[in-house]
Write an enzyme that holds these catalytic residues in place. Structure first.
Site, PDB file in Angstrom:
ATOM      1  CG  ASP A  64      -1.779   1.171   1.405  1.00  0.00           C
ATOM      2  OD1 ASP A  64      -1.555   2.181   0.699  1.00  0.00           O
ATOM      3  OD2 ASP A  64      -2.691   1.110   2.249  1.00  0.00           O
ATOM      4  CB  VAL A  65       1.840   3.698  -2.673  1.00  0.00           C
ATOM      5  CG1 VAL A  65       2.338   2.684  -3.690  1.00  0.00           C
ATOM      6  CG2 VAL A  65       0.483   4.261  -3.054  1.00  0.00           C
ATOM      7  CG  ASN A  91      -0.125   4.369 -12.697  1.00  0.00           C
ATOM      8  OD1 ASN A  91      -0.621   5.083 -13.573  1.00  0.00           O
ATOM      9  ND2 ASN A  91      -0.741   3.281 -12.240  1.00  0.00           N
ATOM     10  CE1 TYR A 164      -8.026  10.573  -9.660  1.00  0.00           C
ATOM     11  CE2 TYR A 164      -8.544  12.467 -11.041  1.00  0.00           C
ATOM     12  CZ  TYR A 164      -7.935  11.242 -10.878  1.00  0.00           C
ATOM     13  OH  TYR A 164      -7.228  10.684 -11.915  1.00  0.00           O
ATOM     14  CE  LYS A 168      -4.503  11.820 -10.187  1.00  0.00           C
ATOM     15  NZ  LYS A 168      -3.430  10.798 -10.238  1.00  0.00           N
TER      16      LYS A 168
HETATM   17  C1  BGC Z   1     -10.001  10.305 -14.104  1.00  0.00           C
HETATM   18  C2  BGC Z   1     -11.039   9.663 -14.981  1.00  0.00           C
HETATM   19  C3  BGC Z   1     -11.617  10.698 -15.959  1.00  0.00           C
HETATM   20  C4  BGC Z   1     -10.516  11.462 -16.660  1.00  0.00           C
HETATM   21  C5  BGC Z   1     -11.064  12.607 -17.520  1.00  0.00           C
HETATM   22  C6  BGC Z   1      -8.974  10.980 -14.964  1.00  0.00           C
HETATM   23  O1  BGC Z   1      -7.952  11.534 -14.209  1.00  0.00           O
HETATM   24  O2  BGC Z   1      -9.404   9.308 -13.266  1.00  0.00           O
HETATM   25  O3  BGC Z   1     -12.078   9.117 -14.184  1.00  0.00           O
HETATM   26  O4  BGC Z   1     -12.410  10.030 -16.936  1.00  0.00           O
HETATM   27  O5  BGC Z   1      -9.623  12.003 -15.718  1.00  0.00           O
HETATM   28  O6  BGC Z   1     -12.031  13.365 -16.864  1.00  0.00           O
END
Ligand code: BGC
Length: 266
Positions: A64-65, A91, A164, A168
């Site tokens: 588990d990273v 990744n 998410y 990023k």
């Molecule tokens: C997400 C995907 C999404 C894509 C474009 C990715 O980083 O993990 O679920 O389809 O971005 O929106």
């Protein structure tokens, strides 16, 4: 394809999707590969078997990273098997989507822990080994290369995915900061920003014809990406062919970042 002969690559989150394609492509380019994963023993066993039957070398590395002890143990095992590490393809990533007002702390933490803290932990261990070993000019001009799998969502805000997109966005700054810090040590650090690539993480977005049509409307090139679209960029970024590329994100997204709504609007 660019050669990675004699180099050792660790690919995290490599039992499915983009990670699996990167691991297989790096092996095909001649690298020894550490296949990190958390679920899918059978898939990874098959990958090791396939790589070895084509004359390559690979080992499974279950970890588990987001857990420091597991990351340290993984690097010990990888370096024990292959002597060093030259390439990290960081990744591993997850989504736990939710409207913002309902997002739980557990959903927030799970995503930040894997996508950002996991990237930090793996990058730090890789960099320690790159610094210890330095350049081996028979293998590469660089003392080491890191390729993060980021996303178009390091740039594009994404409603319903605050955890998410934040992970990023953070990854972009981690990548640039450590690239700046370590360039003088001949370490190259970059990201790939995939758009919509057909993998298990976004199954809902492509599994019905209606969903796939809606998704394609966001992609000027008109097709949903495949893991191999990302893998070939990763091999190139890991090779000396891209020696002057440092501290940047290469978007591999069929033009998703081109504001497709403006094809007809504005
Ligand atoms: C997400 C995907 C999404 C894509 C474009 C990715 O980083 O993990 O679920 O389809 O971005 O929106």
């Amino acid at each position: 394809m660019a050669s990675l002969t004699g180099q050792t690559a660790l690919v995290t989150g490599a039992s499915s999707g983009i990670g699996k394609a990167i691991a297989l492509a790096m092996a095909a380019a001649g690298a020894n590969v550490g296949i990190n994963y958390i679920a899918g023993d059978d898939v990874v066993e098959q990958m090791v078997h396939d790589i070895e039957s084509s004359g390559g070398r690979a080992i499974p590395l279950k970890a588990d990273v987001s857990r420091e002890d597991e990351v340290l143990a993984m690097f010990r095992k990888l370096i024990g098997a292959f002597g060093t590490v030259d390439i990290l393809a960081s990744n591993a990533g997850i989504q736990k989507d939710s409207p913002f007002a309902n997002m739980t702390l557990a959903q927030w933490n799970a995503v930040l822990n894997v996508n950002l803290t996991g990237a930090f932990l793996c990058a730090r261990e890789a960099v320690k080994e790159f610094l210890r070993r330095g350049v081996v000019k028979e293998r590469s001009l660089a003392a080491g290369k890191i390729i993060f799998t980021s996303s178009v969502h390091e740039v594009i805000p994404w409603a319903g995915h605050a955890n998410y997109a934040t992970s990023k966005g953070g990854l972009a700054m981690l990548m640039k900061t450590i690239a700046q810090e370590l360039a003088s040590e001949k370490i190259r650090i970059n990201s790939i920003g995939p758009g919509a690539i057909k993998t298990p993480i976004n199954r809902k977005a492509w599994e019905t014809p209606e969903a796939a049509d809606a998704l394609r409307r966001l992609i000027p090139s008109g097709r949903i990406g495949e893991p191999k679209d990302i893998a070939s960029a990763a091999v190139w970024l890991a090779s000396d062919e891209s020696d002057y590329i440092n501290g940047t994100t290469i978007f591999v997204d069929g033009g998703m970042l081109l504001y497709p709504g403006f094809r007809t609007g504005g």
